[in-house]
Each structure stands twice: as C-alpha cells, then as structure tokens.
Write an enzyme that holds these catalytic residues in place. Structure first.
Site, PDB file in Angstrom:
ATOM      1  CG  ASP A   6      -1.783   1.215   1.365  1.00 51.97           C
ATOM      2  OD1 ASP A   6      -2.349   1.633   0.330  1.00 51.97           O
ATOM      3  OD2 ASP A   6      -1.914   1.786   2.465  1.00 51.97           O
ATOM      4  CB  SER A   7       0.232   4.797  -0.620  1.00 52.42           C
ATOM      5  OG  SER A   7      -0.889   4.971   0.229  1.00 52.42           O
ATOM      6  CE1 TYR A  38       2.367   5.212  -3.800  1.00 51.69           C
ATOM      7  CE2 TYR A  38       0.850   3.367  -4.099  1.00 51.69           C
ATOM      8  CZ  TYR A  38       2.135   3.842  -3.897  1.00 51.69           C
ATOM      9  OH  TYR A  38       3.172   2.945  -3.801  1.00 51.69           O
ATOM     10  CB  CYS A  69      -3.312   0.585  -2.347  1.00 52.67           C
ATOM     11  SG  CYS A  69      -3.365   2.309  -2.827  1.00 52.67           S
ATOM     12  CG  ASN A  70      -9.752   0.886  -2.529  1.00 55.55           C
ATOM     13  OD1 ASN A  70      -9.346   0.703  -1.384  1.00 55.55           O
ATOM     14  ND2 ASN A  70     -10.848   0.328  -2.976  1.00 55.55           N
ATOM     15  CB  THR A  71      -5.095   4.952  -5.138  1.00 51.32           C
ATOM     16  OG1 THR A  71      -5.943   5.454  -4.109  1.00 51.32           O
ATOM     17  CG2 THR A  71      -4.775   6.045  -6.115  1.00 51.32           C
ATOM     18  CD  GLU A 147       0.692   6.479   6.002  1.00 54.39           C
ATOM     19  OE1 GLU A 147       1.859   6.358   6.396  1.00 54.39           O
ATOM     20  OE2 GLU A 147      -0.012   5.491   5.676  1.00 54.39           O
ATOM     21  CB  CYS A 179      -9.222   4.994   0.674  1.00 53.93           C
ATOM     22  SG  CYS A 179      -7.525   5.299   1.234  1.00 53.93           S
ATOM     23  CB  THR A 180      -6.719   0.027   2.295  1.00 55.86           C
ATOM     24  OG1 THR A 180      -5.563   0.719   1.800  1.00 55.86           O
ATOM     25  CG2 THR A 180      -7.282  -0.865   1.212  1.00 55.86           C
ATOM     26  CG  HIS A 181      -4.485   5.100   4.401  1.00 54.73           C
ATOM     27  ND1 HIS A 181      -4.032   4.572   3.221  1.00 54.73           N
ATOM     28  CD2 HIS A 181      -3.383   5.489   5.100  1.00 54.73           C
ATOM     29  CE1 HIS A 181      -2.703   4.654   3.200  1.00 54.73           C
ATOM     30  NE2 HIS A 181      -2.283   5.203   4.322  1.00 54.73           N
TER      31      HIS A 181
HETATM   32  N1  DGL Z   1      -4.683   3.139   0.868  1.00 56.57           N
HETATM   33  C1  DGL Z   1      -4.729   3.844  -0.387  1.00 56.57           C
HETATM   34  C2  DGL Z   1      -6.038   3.507  -1.101  1.00 56.57           C
HETATM   35  O1  DGL Z   1      -6.645   2.502  -0.767  1.00 56.57           O
HETATM   36  C3  DGL Z   1      -4.379   5.243  -0.078  1.00 56.57           C
HETATM   37  C4  DGL Z   1      -4.229   6.143  -1.156  1.00 56.57           C
HETATM   38  C5  DGL Z   1      -3.271   7.271  -0.976  1.00 56.57           C
HETATM   39  O2  DGL Z   1      -2.099   7.034  -0.697  1.00 56.57           O
HETATM   40  O3  DGL Z   1      -3.718   8.388  -1.259  1.00 56.57           O
HETATM   41  O4  DGL Z   1      -6.474   4.157  -2.001  1.00 56.57           O
END
Ligand code: DGL
Length: 252
Positions: A6-7, A38, A69-71, A147, A179-181
């Site tokens: 993930d990011s 991301y 990470c969805n993105t 984060e 988004c996984t965050h």
């Molecule tokens: N966890 C990422 C997602 O699911 C985060 C995206 C990001 O870094 O902006 O999209």
C-alpha cells in the site's frame, strides 16, 4: 509467502482481515510511505511504484500479491497482471453490498481522487448501482491523518466531518470505504454519523473481509496455503515508526 503493499499503513486494515483467515502463513508487507499519498498522483507514477514494489516483493519470495490499495489497484493492477508471473488480488469499493442493503436509497462512497476518477470504479458504479443514488466524496486529509496515527479526537473529527457530512446530507445510510486507510477512522466516522443523524441506521462498509475471503479461495485453488507458522516482515520506503505502531495496535 503472501506479499501485501500500500502507499502506507492502510493495507494493514486488509492484512488484519487476511490474518483471521490465514493465520499460519508467512507475510511481507511494504508501506510506500516515502511516496504517500498516491491519491493525487498520476497513473504512470503509480504504475512505476507498483512495478518496483512488486519486483521487490517477488525477489523476497512472495508467491501472491495483495494490492491493498484502491488507488494502486485502479491505476496499476492490469499492468502488473500483464507483466508479472504471480497472482494479484486487488481492492474494489464495496458498492454492490451497499446498494443491496441501503434503506434510504442513497449510498455514499469515500475514496481518493485517483480511485473516484478511474474507469475501474466508474464501471463498478455503473454495473452495480441498480437505480440507487450513489454520491461520492474524496476523504480530504484522511490518508494524512492516518499516516500520523491520528485516528480519534478533535483533529480527526474535524477532518472527517468535512468529507462525510455532504454524503449524509444527501441522505446516504451506507458509507463505502473506498480507500484502505479509511477503516482506521471507522470509529470516528461512526461517531460523527451517529451525532449528525441519530435516527438513521448508518452502516460503514469495508471491503477487506470480502477481499480476504477471495484471497483464501484463490490460494486454496492454487495450492499456495502452506500453514508453516505465522511470520511477517514489515518494510517501509520511509520512516517506519507509524507502520510498527499501527501493526502493534492490531495485535492488542
Ligand atoms: N490506501 C490507499 C487507497 O486505498 C491510499 C491512497 C493514498 O495514498 O492516497 O487508495
């Protein structure tokens, strides 16, 4: 070995669900926090990061990779599948179950800019909306506070309210976390929703349990479940303090 990336720490919300189903596997988790977020980056930039991380995870022994990470899934999973010889499991906003269960007829989706404008998401919305109204909002600042490890309290609440309230004001009773965050902010999201609309039965929907089940099914079919005892290697492209702290919190 299962590779997850993930990011940042967001993918740990997916790992948490995977571990419940596959408790005796070996894991390697890569947080690309030196390049986080991301959400606003170009597709080609994210593909570049995803390629580099994938090569690294495979070099460490990953036999299957969860793009947690969805993105990154929206931007890069098709390229990764073309270029690498392992299976990839990606994320998808859980529009389908939300549409099935909404009572107000309005579903809210919170995700990054990258996810919301990607064809992958637009196709999912088109395919599953079934006449239900879908409203979206970028979770502005959500990734940044997660984060920092700031998940509850005044700062988290004031960030969450600005992106959540517009969806609730439109009538949404299902909030899809795209988004996984964002699952790390679930308790703050639930608190605000209950305060703003106490009469509405609002549910927050996280796709991670479904992704974990899908991963387990694929691993069974491909004979990738080894059951040789749990281990995890945590790697960060930047400072690893929050990654370790977030991981420790999951154990508690
Ligand atoms: N966890 C990422 C997602 O699911 C985060 C995206 C990001 O870094 O902006 O999209």
């Amino acid at each position: 070995m299962i590779g997850i990336f993930d990011s940042g720490v967001g993918g740990l919300s997916v790992f948490r669900e995977i571990r419940k189903l596959l408790p005796e596997e070996k894991y390697i988790y890569y947080s690309d926090n030196a390049h986080c977020p991301y959400g606003e980056k170009s597709v080609s930039y994210i593909i570049g990061r995803a390629r580099e991380i994938t090569s690294f995870l495979i070099s460490k022994g990953a036999e299957i990779i969860v793009v947690a990470c969805n993105t990154a899934t929206a931007a890069a999973i098709a390229t990764l599948r073309d270029e690498f010889p392992v299976r990839f499991i990606g994320m998808e906003p859980a529009v389908k179950p939300a549409v099935k269960s909404t009572r107000t007829g309005v579903v809210g989706v919170l995700a990054t800019a990258g996810t919301l404008k990607a064809d992958k998401y637009l196709n999912t919305r088109e395919k599953f909306s079934e006449g239900i109204k879908i409203v979206e909002h970028i979770g502005e600042g959500f990734v940044e506070i997660v984060e920092k490890g700031c998940l509850t309290g005044n700062e988290a609440e004031s960030i969450v309210i600005s992106s959540l309230k517009p969806l609730l004001d439109e009538g949404a009773d299902r909030i899809v976390l795209g988004c996984t965050h964002y699952p790390f902010l679930s308790s703050t999201i639930a608190k605000i929703a209950a305060e703003l609309y106490p009469e509405r039965d609002i549910e927050i929907i996280d796709p991670a349990p479904a992704v974990a089940r899908h991963l387990m099914d694929i691993m069974k079919t491909e004979a990738l479940i080894h059951n040789e005892g749990f281990s995890i290697e945590l790697i960060s492209s930047g400072d690893d303090t929050i990654l370790k702290e977030t991981f420790d919190r999951l154990q508690a």
